[in-house]
Design an enzyme around this catalytic site. Structure first.
Site, PDB file in Angstrom:
ATOM      1  N   GLU A  79       0.790  -1.236   0.000  1.00  0.00           N
ATOM      2  CA  GLU A  79       0.000   0.000   0.000  1.00  0.00           C
ATOM      3  C   GLU A  79       0.830   1.299   0.000  1.00  0.00           C
ATOM      4  O   GLU A  79       0.707   2.156   0.891  1.00  0.00           O
ATOM      5  CB  GLU A  79      -0.966  -0.014   1.190  1.00  0.00           C
ATOM      6  CG  GLU A  79      -1.893  -1.200   1.140  1.00  0.00           C
ATOM      7  CD  GLU A  79      -3.107  -1.047   2.036  1.00  0.00           C
ATOM      8  OE1 GLU A  79      -3.115  -0.139   2.870  1.00  0.00           O
ATOM      9  OE2 GLU A  79      -4.033  -1.856   1.879  1.00  0.00           O
ATOM     10  N   GLU A 121      -6.046  -8.425   0.339  1.00  0.00           N
ATOM     11  CA  GLU A 121      -6.687  -8.013   1.601  1.00  0.00           C
ATOM     12  C   GLU A 121      -8.149  -7.661   1.339  1.00  0.00           C
ATOM     13  O   GLU A 121      -8.441  -7.013   0.341  1.00  0.00           O
ATOM     14  CB  GLU A 121      -5.998  -6.787   2.241  1.00  0.00           C
ATOM     15  CG  GLU A 121      -4.674  -7.082   2.873  1.00  0.00           C
ATOM     16  CD  GLU A 121      -4.076  -5.877   3.566  1.00  0.00           C
ATOM     17  OE1 GLU A 121      -4.847  -5.042   4.103  1.00  0.00           O
ATOM     18  OE2 GLU A 121      -2.835  -5.728   3.540  1.00  0.00           O
TER      19      GLU A 121
HETATM   20  C1  BGP Z   1      -4.589  -2.081   5.265  1.00  0.00           C
HETATM   21  C2  BGP Z   1      -3.192  -2.570   5.702  1.00  0.00           C
HETATM   22  C3  BGP Z   1      -3.256  -3.655   6.746  1.00  0.00           C
HETATM   23  C4  BGP Z   1      -4.323  -3.384   7.816  1.00  0.00           C
HETATM   24  C5  BGP Z   1      -5.654  -3.031   7.151  1.00  0.00           C
HETATM   25  C6  BGP Z   1      -6.743  -2.734   8.148  1.00  0.00           C
HETATM   26  O1  BGP Z   1      -4.472  -0.815   4.712  1.00  0.00           O
HETATM   27  O2  BGP Z   1      -2.476  -3.098   4.586  1.00  0.00           O
HETATM   28  O3  BGP Z   1      -1.963  -3.742   7.345  1.00  0.00           O
HETATM   29  O4  BGP Z   1      -3.891  -2.376   8.660  1.00  0.00           O
HETATM   30  O5  BGP Z   1      -5.482  -1.889   6.321  1.00  0.00           O
HETATM   31  O6  BGP Z   1      -6.590  -1.411   8.630  1.00  0.00           O
HETATM   32  P1  BGP Z   1      -6.715  -1.101  10.184  1.00  0.00           P
HETATM   33  O7  BGP Z   1      -5.735  -2.000  10.833  1.00  0.00           O
HETATM   34  O8  BGP Z   1      -6.419   0.333  10.333  1.00  0.00           O
HETATM   35  O9  BGP Z   1      -8.147  -1.431  10.565  1.00  0.00           O
END
Ligand code: BGP
Length: 458
Positions: A159, A360
């Site tokens: 990301e 993801e």
């Molecule tokens: C994405 C990242 C993950 C994880 C996910 C959920 O952007 O790649 O590492 O953090 O977001 O976000 P959060 O943990 O803020 O709920």
């Protein structure tokens, strides 16, 4: 184009959000260990869910769910030390993890760098400093040479767009200053070097970028709102995928930056690197869509919203993040839009026409552990079912989706909300304040996904 024959049923995690063991066996600090924490009430990454010591138990549980792939990340600071030396004990740990995954017949998919930049590099300017590109190049060369005999699927940098858009919470550089576009350029060059080296050093190796892609909608059919969405789609999404997959600077971004007095071009010495090293697939992280309007002069940005989902973005004279009035939100203020995933996949395929792996997708929620150690997360099953249905529809419409790896395999430390915002198929028994014994308990969604995998789909 070699693509994995079978659809990959997997799940995802990252090193810093799961491993803990932040100073074990020579690991040195990353920005995730040193960054200013704006909320001391939530768990830090010191212990996380101790996946460093529990990885065999976790992999056994994931095998029990029927996974055929697991996306993990390597901690850069477990492998390379500040003096550039290689930490053999760090390599040994990941040898053990990779070998155990292969023993369990689970395909390892490795992200080289997931938000955890070595702190000493950040102190020297982070991605604004071209030296960081060289450091990353040296690091990935170690990875491909050491693991390339066993790891054939790689993801470059997790990301980069969220890093560019986020404020200091991750390793962010502020878009308000032109430096962040120098960082963007250096991140993208680093990614190209990883693609080049993977193809040179890993026999049959496949590698892809892994941005967070949320299709951007206009708030209304006003032509100015349409232009705002065009611009933010370029800034948030296509800037990254055009550089990676088309070897170009997105022209809408370029024009937008020129309006801001910023010139962004591929430097002549990089043209061959950028245009001749292309990814084998796209890793795509999707949680929700985004919506923008054209801000009137003096109009303030939206306040008090989650910065992860682009509602708080704001560039005067260009776009302003807004809440989509037609979509519901989860309890962490993230919009829910499964149809948006189908549309995002079809638009992305229309632009790039290479396989897409969903690396993801998931629902962060306050899960409750019952007295008999169950977790009834029907809300997560509903979210995943709706998004998997959207993927299957996109596949029917010709999108070559090669895998579904929801976030997250096991509960982990949310970047913004600690352990309370749980994503896993497997519950880890700790609170933000009390590590407890970190016992693992499969949730209802674990058994639901097991069935989906057995059936090969919904
Ligand atoms: C994405 C990242 C993950 C994880 C996910 C959920 O952007 O790649 O590492 O953090 O977001 O976000 P959060 O943990 O803020 O709920």
């Amino acid at each position: 184009m070699k693509t994995e024959k079978k659809f990959l049923w997997g799940a995802s995690l990252s090193a810093h959000q799961t491993e803990g063991a932040v100073d074990v066996d020579g690991k040195q600090p990353s920005v995730q260990d040193t960054r200013q924490r704006d909320n001391h009430e939530i768990a830090d990454f010191t212990v996380a869910v101790d996946h460093f010591h529990h990885y065999q138990e976790d992999i056994d549980l994931l095998k029990g769910m029927g996974l055929t792939a697991l996306r993990i990340s390597f901690a850069w600071t477990r492998i390379i030390q500040a003096d550039g030396g290689v930490n053999e004990r760090g390599l040994k740990h990941y040898d053990d993890v990779i070998d155990y995954l292969l023993k369990q017949d689970i395909l390892p998919i490795v992200t080289t760098y997931h938000f955890d930049l070595p702190d000493h590099l950040e102190q020297a300017g982070g991605w604004t400093n071209p030296d960081t590109v060289q450091a990353y190049s040296d690091y990935v060369e170690v990875l491909f040479k050491h693991f390339g005999d066993r790891v054939k699927h790689w993801l470059t940098i997790n990301e980069p767009n969220i890093m560019l858009l986020a404020d200091q919470k991750i390793v962010g550089f502020h878009r308000e200053n032109p430096e962040c576009y120098a960082s963007f350029y250096n991140l993208m060059i680093a990614e190209k070097i990883a693609i080049k080296k993977c193809h040179e050093l890993v026999e049959d190796g496949q590698i892809g970028p892994v941005p967070n892609i949320s299709l951007v909608y206009p708030l209304s059919s006003k032509p100015a709102d349409i232009r705002a969405a065009l611009t933010f789609n370029a800034v948030r999404n296509w800037a990254y995928l055009d550089f990676s997959v088309k070897g170009r600077i997105n022209p809408v971004l370029q024009a937008h930056l020129k309006d801001m007095g910023i010139t962004l071009e591929i430097q002549p010495e990089h043209l061959e690197l950028v245009q001749n090293n292309l990814p084998d697939f796209i890793g795509l992280n999707y949680y929700t869509s985004a919506t923008v309007s054209f801000p009137q002069p003096g109009e303030a940005k939206l306040a008090g919203v989650s910065d992860q989902q682009s509602e708080d973005v704001y560039e005067p004279g260009a776009y302003k993040g807004v809440t989509n009035p037609f979509l519901k939100k989860n309890e962490f203020n993230w919009t829910l839009d499964p149809l948006g995933l189908q549309t995002t996949l079809e638009v992305t395929n229309d632009r790039y026409e290479i396989p897409i792996m969903i690396t993801e997708n998931g629902l962060g929620a306050y899960d409750e552990l019952t007295a008999d150690h169950q977790i009834h997360d029907q809300y997560r099953i509903d979210y995943l079912q709706q998004h998997l249905a959207a993927i299957e529809q996109a596949q029917k419409n010709g999108v070559p989706v090669c895998g579904y790896l929801p976030w997250s395999a096991i509960d982990l430390i949310s970047v913004h909300e600690g352990i309370a915002k749980r994503y896993g198929f497997i519950y880890v028994d700790r609170t933000d304040k009390d590590v407890k014994e970190l016992k693992r308990y499969p949730k209802d969604s674990y058994y639901w996904f097991k069935q989906v995998i057995e059936k090969g789909g919904l």
